[in-house]
Design a protein around this motif. Structure first.
Motif, PDB file in Angstrom:
ATOM      1  N   GLU A  94      45.484 138.259  95.130  1.00 26.85           N
ATOM      2  CA  GLU A  94      46.432 137.287  94.572  1.00 26.85           C
ATOM      3  C   GLU A  94      47.868 137.818  94.649  1.00 26.85           C
ATOM      4  N   GLN A  95      48.067 139.086  94.312  1.00 24.50           N
ATOM      5  CA  GLN A  95      49.405 139.677  94.372  1.00 24.50           C
ATOM      6  C   GLN A  95      49.964 139.618  95.788  1.00 24.50           C
ATOM      7  N   ALA A  96      49.119 139.933  96.761  1.00 26.83           N
ATOM      8  CA  ALA A  96      49.560 139.914  98.159  1.00 26.83           C
ATOM      9  C   ALA A  96      49.944 138.504  98.589  1.00 26.83           C
ATOM     10  N   GLU A  97      49.176 137.515  98.169  1.00 32.09           N
ATOM     11  CA  GLU A  97      49.492 136.135  98.535  1.00 32.09           C
ATOM     12  C   GLU A  97      50.812 135.685  97.900  1.00 32.09           C
ATOM     13  N   LEU A  98      51.016 136.056  96.639  1.00 27.74           N
ATOM     14  CA  LEU A  98      52.255 135.688  95.963  1.00 27.74           C
ATOM     15  C   LEU A  98      53.459 136.332  96.642  1.00 27.74           C
ATOM     16  N   PHE A  99      53.318 137.614  96.989  1.00 27.57           N
ATOM     17  CA  PHE A  99      54.428 138.267  97.673  1.00 27.57           C
ATOM     18  C   PHE A  99      54.693 137.613  99.029  1.00 27.57           C
TER      19      PHE A  99
END
Length: 439
Positions: free
Chosen positions: A267-272
């Motif tokens: 999720e963090q990677a997608e948000l970034f």
């Protein structure tokens, strides 16, 4: 020991400042050795300089008045690992890599990573930081207690293993970052962390320094718990490609790392990725394979050595500043413009998640004009950071190199308070004198 080679090895060797060796080097094996040496030096008014691995960058280990250098590298025992409490107790000569090697089998790690394999004692003394600071903080946030030999040879303990305390002055943080000017650390109690379930690294190119910095600001302001977020300008990327045999696009690039659960990291990677796209960045390349992540971060840590390829025969002079994150893009862009205008070879790298960045100047040390230009650039960099509400150094410390900026950053009132503390704890000024400020 008093041989010239040993004495010079225990003075500054990492930057443009001259090598000023002590008169003798003592290799301490225990706290009692340190106490005995300090007591003898105190009785004769002889300066004492602590030494760990010699990786400091602002002349902290120089001996401008001579004296005795106490080498703490043989005090390298890990005394206790309290896995249930997530802390450990160790001697100052333990290096950060050695600590993490010993902790790995217990599922624990110590996150502060300044790049060099520094000793923990040196990292305490310079209030070290590094690539993980945006998530885990700096040394001041991760030291629970210290044992310190003071200028009269006494041993004091600054705290306990408790995670918080409201009992009296915070002596631990007083000594963290004191650069050996108040005492010599002989035992350290550190916070530890569990190794994350999942770790993902990413590389994301951007069209400009400004867009990369703006993406960092947006990422932090969005509350994404990124563990590392590092900026390399196009000059540094070119050097890393050549040195580490990478094939990155030679444009301003962010190196990132995300820690957490498998789902959380994804999720963090997608948000970034979404934020980066808003600023023209990408495509991002992600990896969860340990060997690929290690290669990527080793290339980042080898930036200093890679930069040497950009001007063969020159010496690398590293300096750093830190600004509020909202001014990061302005400060980096202005610094980049200065580098171009002055005709310098000086790649930019930075722990930009907390507003801290470095320039690595390639300087011909035999050319007085070249060295003078480098010093002019570094002065302009610090003045710019201070004008933006920042600091002369985010992690390298003051030592000798940045003493001249202390009054501008802190004001004479604060400097007088620091001097009062120094005089109270070290009335004869024997503990690493002529560092941070003069009395």
């Amino acid at each position: 020991m008093t041989t010239t080679a040993v004495r010079e090895q225990h003075a500054n060797v990492t930057t443009y400042l001259p090598n000023e060796p002590a008169d003798a080097v003592v290799f301490a094996a225990c706290t009692e050795d340190v106490q005995t040496t300090v007591r003898i030096c105190a009785a004769h008014g002889v300066p004492v300089i602590a030494w760990g691995a010699g990786t400091s960058l602002e002349g902290q280990v120089n001996a401008p008045r001579g004296g005795v250098c106490i080498d703490l590298s043989r005090m390298n025992r890990i005394l206790a690992v309290n896995s249930a409490d997530l802390d450990c107790v160790l001697e100052p000569g333990v290096t950060r890599k050695r600590l993490n090697e010993d902790l790995r089998d217990q599922g624990l790690f110590f996150p502060i990573d300044p790049g060099a394999d520094a000793t923990l004692g040196g990292m305490v003394s310079t209030r070290a930081s590094g690539t993980n600071a945006v998530r885990y903080g700096t040394m001041k946030d991760n030291v629970l207690s210290l044992k310190v030999v003071t200028a009269d040879g006494r041993l004091i303990t600054t705290g306990t293993r408790a995670r918080k305390s409201a009992a009296g002055y915070d002596l631990t943080r007083l000594f963290v970052g004191a650069e050996g000017t108040l005492g010599i650390v002989t035992e350290i109690t550190l916070k530890l962390y569990g190794i994350p379930e999942a770790i993902s690294s990413a590389v994301c190119p951007f069209p400009s320094i400004t867009t990369a910095c703006d993406a960092v600001i947006a990422t932090i302001q969005s509350g994404i718990p990124v563990a590392r977020i590092e900026l390399l300008d196009e000059v540094q990327v070119k050097a890393c490609n050549a040195y580490a045999r990478l094939s990155l696009a030679e444009t301003p690039t962010l190196f990132m790392e995300f820690h957490g659960t498998t789902a959380g990291v994804h999720e963090q990677a997608e948000l970034f990725g979404a934020i980066a796209a808003e600023f023209g960045g990408g495509p991002s390349e992600f990896s969860v394979k340990p060997e690929e992540r290690s290669r990527l971060w080793q290339a980042r840590h080898d930036a200093y050595w890679a930069a040497l390829l950009l001007r063969p025969g020159a010496k690398a002079v590293a300096t750093d500043v830190c600004v509020p994150i909202s001014r990061l893009a302005d400060c980096v862009e202005a610094t980049k413009a200065d580098i171009v205008a002055m005709g310098l070879v000086a790649p930019i790298v930075g722990h930009v998640g907390d507003g801290n960045f470095h320039t690595v100047l390639m300087v011909d040390m035999d050319d007085a004009a070249d060295l003078a230009k480098a010093k002019q650039f570094m002065a302009r960099l610090v003045e710019r950071a201070l004008a933006m509400g920042g600091t002369a150094t985010g992690e390298h410390g003051i030592g000798q190199g940045k003493m001249k900026y202390m009054a501008a950053e802190h004001g004479e009132g604060a400097l007088d308070a620091m001097r009062a503390i120094k005089r109270a704890l070290d009335p004869h000024n024997i503990m690493n004198p002529d560092k941070i400020f003069t009395l």
